[in-house]
Every structure is written in C-alpha cells, then in structure tokens.
Design an enzyme around this catalytic site. Structure first.
Site, mmCIF file in Angstrom:
data_model
loop_
_atom_site.group_PDB
_atom_site.id
_atom_site.type_symbol
_atom_site.label_atom_id
_atom_site.label_comp_id
_atom_site.label_asym_id
_atom_site.label_seq_id
_atom_site.Cartn_x
_atom_site.Cartn_y
_atom_site.Cartn_z
ATOM 1 N N SER A 182 -66.025 -28.254 -24.873
ATOM 2 C CA SER A 182 -65.193 -28.341 -23.662
ATOM 3 C C SER A 182 -65.314 -27.053 -22.876
ATOM 4 C CB SER A 182 -63.726 -28.563 -24.047
ATOM 5 O OG SER A 182 -62.866 -28.376 -22.924
ATOM 6 N N TYR A 195 -56.162 -26.723 -29.009
ATOM 7 C CA TYR A 195 -57.319 -27.522 -28.587
ATOM 8 C C TYR A 195 -58.480 -26.610 -28.184
ATOM 9 C CZ TYR A 195 -60.099 -30.651 -25.578
ATOM 10 O OH TYR A 195 -61.125 -31.372 -24.991
#
Length: 288
Positions: A180, A193
C-alpha cells in the site's frame, strides 16, 4: 503530506461490517476488467488470488482469466461477490473455484492451496491480496486484539499461504503481494495497517532474494486510494465522500486501473524484475 482537498469524489456512504460488500457500493467500482484485452500472457497457467472476491482481487482475477489462466479465489464470507467473480472468470472460458476461508489460520491456508492444486492441477502464480484495516485516532485506541487481527490477516496469512504454496511452485513461478502507499507515506489513522504494509514490502524484498535461485520471482503492488469495499466498511460517510481527493488526480482509482500491474508482474513481461514494488497510486511520488 499535502492538505486534504475539500471536494467530493464519491457519494457519502458507510457499511457496518468488514470486509464489505461490493454490490452495496454506489457507484459500483469498475472491477470486472470489461475493457481489458488479454494477449495470452498467462495461457494455461493457474493462479490463486486471496481476497479475490471483489475490488482489486476481482479485477485481477478476471484480467488473469482474460490472459488465459484458470483462477482460484479465496475470500472470507462475501459469497455473493465471490459468486459474481467466479461467474465472470468462467465467462472468459476459464476454470474457476471460490474458496471461503479464514486465511489467518495456517492449516486453512495449507488446505486452500492443496484444494487448488487438486482441482486445477498446478499452481503457477500466487497473489497475496487479502487485507483488513481498522482506523483509530490514537495508538492508545488500538487494542491487542485489533493489532493481532490486522497482522494475522495482512501478514501472517501471507506467510502461511506462501509457505503452503512453495512445494508446488516450480521455476518460473511468480508471487505478487499487495502492499500500500501507506507503507511509504504513513497514515495517522491507520497505524497498525500501515505497519503491516511496511512489513509486506520487506517480506517481498527478502523472499525475492531467498527464492531467486529457485527461479521464482517475488514482487509487490502498492496501490493508492482505490474504490473497493474496504473503503465504505472502514471509514465514515463523510470520509468516504472525500476519498482520493488529495491525490494529483483528485479522485480515487478503480480496481481495473490496478489489475494490469498484477498482470505485468505475473507474466514474463517482468522477467528481469524481482523484489520490486509497482506504484499505481494516483501520482504520489514515494521514491520506493
């Protein structure tokens, strides 16, 4: 980091449960690879895509099918989304199986890989894509349970699936992991995350070095803000309304805009690339 732009990019909406349902999103994501034209780059191969029921996983699964691959998708519990993806793969003339499984369990990962090989005959490409996220304003609000759950889904499952797949992966096989943009830019509200995505980048680089002599390439894709079910199931309606506005494109990306990166890394077009990360992130410069 640039200040968030104020304009709306999407209708405000929220789903109460993760991973979220794609068929409840408005507008629907572009995730069926409708404009994608295959050229046989994965002809006769077999791929396993975790989190393949919707979003980036769905778009990648269908693009792989259009490139000639049979595709297995693993998902948690989104049966309607998974059924639509399976039907779309089969409409491309390829075999498809959809497996409901909690990939945080090592034995379940092993059973999933074995089922793919038993039913589809081989395994050539593993796409580790399944993930979850739970925004919190402060590290003080992240419980031990949330921390373990996020790492178990995002990192442990990647280890487990890769470990299970390796006995079946021959020279020429490819592993593609989903990282990401948060691994590079950070995120004040997605601390755990972001940490998992940083771990995935390091995992990708290290595994690539470990497997290069076996002829197996390992790379990653680090998407920016992409319109997937994880977004309305993670953020408030107001946050969803502005999602992706602070990118140079001033909009979120679509899963169909990310899938070609996975096709590239899964095909021989990237034969001299391993341990690297591709960045379909809407124009963010991350130097990673």
């Amino acid at each position: 980091m640039p200040a968030e732009k104020s304009q709306s990019t999407l209708p405000p909406q929220h789903q109460e449960r993760q991973p979220g349902q794609e068929n409840e999103m408005q507008p629907p994501p572009a995730s069926f690879a409708k404009d994608y034209v295959g050229s046989g780059r994965l002809q006769g191969q077999v791929a396993l895509i975790t989190g393949g029921d919707s979003g980036i996983g769905r778009a990648t699964a269908i693009a792989f099918a259009k490139e000639g691959a049979d595709v297995a998708i693993a998902f948690l519990e989104e049966c309607d989304d998974a059924s639509q993806t399976r039907q779309a793969i089969e409409a491309c003339g390829r075999r498809a199986i959809a497996i409901a499984v909690d990939l945080g369990d090592e034995a379940a990962c092993r059973q999933t890989v074995e089922r793919v090989v038993n039913e589809l005959g081989r395994l050539d490409v593993l796409v580790n894509n399944a993930a979850e996220q739970h925004p919190q304003d402060s590290i003080a609000d992240i419980t031990a349970e949330q921390l373990e759950r996020t790492f178990r889904t995002n990192v442990f499952a990647m280890f487990f699936c890769t470990k299970a797949a390796l006995p079946y992966l021959k020279a020429g096989a490819r592993i593609v992991n989903t990282a990401s943009v948060t691994a590079y830019l950070g995120s004040p509200h997605l601390l755990d995350y972001s940490a998992t995505k940083g771990a995935i980048v390091s995992f990708t680089r290290s595994l690539a070095l470990q497997l290069v002599n076996k002829g197996i390439r390992v790379n990653a894709v680090a998407p920016g803000p992409i319109w997937t079910p994880l977004i309305p199931s993670s953020f408030s309606a107001g946050e969803v309304e502005k999602f992706g506005a602070n990118t140079p494109f001033e909009r979120p990306g679509q899963p169909d805009e990310v899938a070609p990166s996975f096709v590239f890394l899964a095909s021989d077009a990237s034969s001299y690339i391993t341990g690297q990360v591709v960045h379909p992130n809407g124009g963010r410069i991350v130097n990673g």
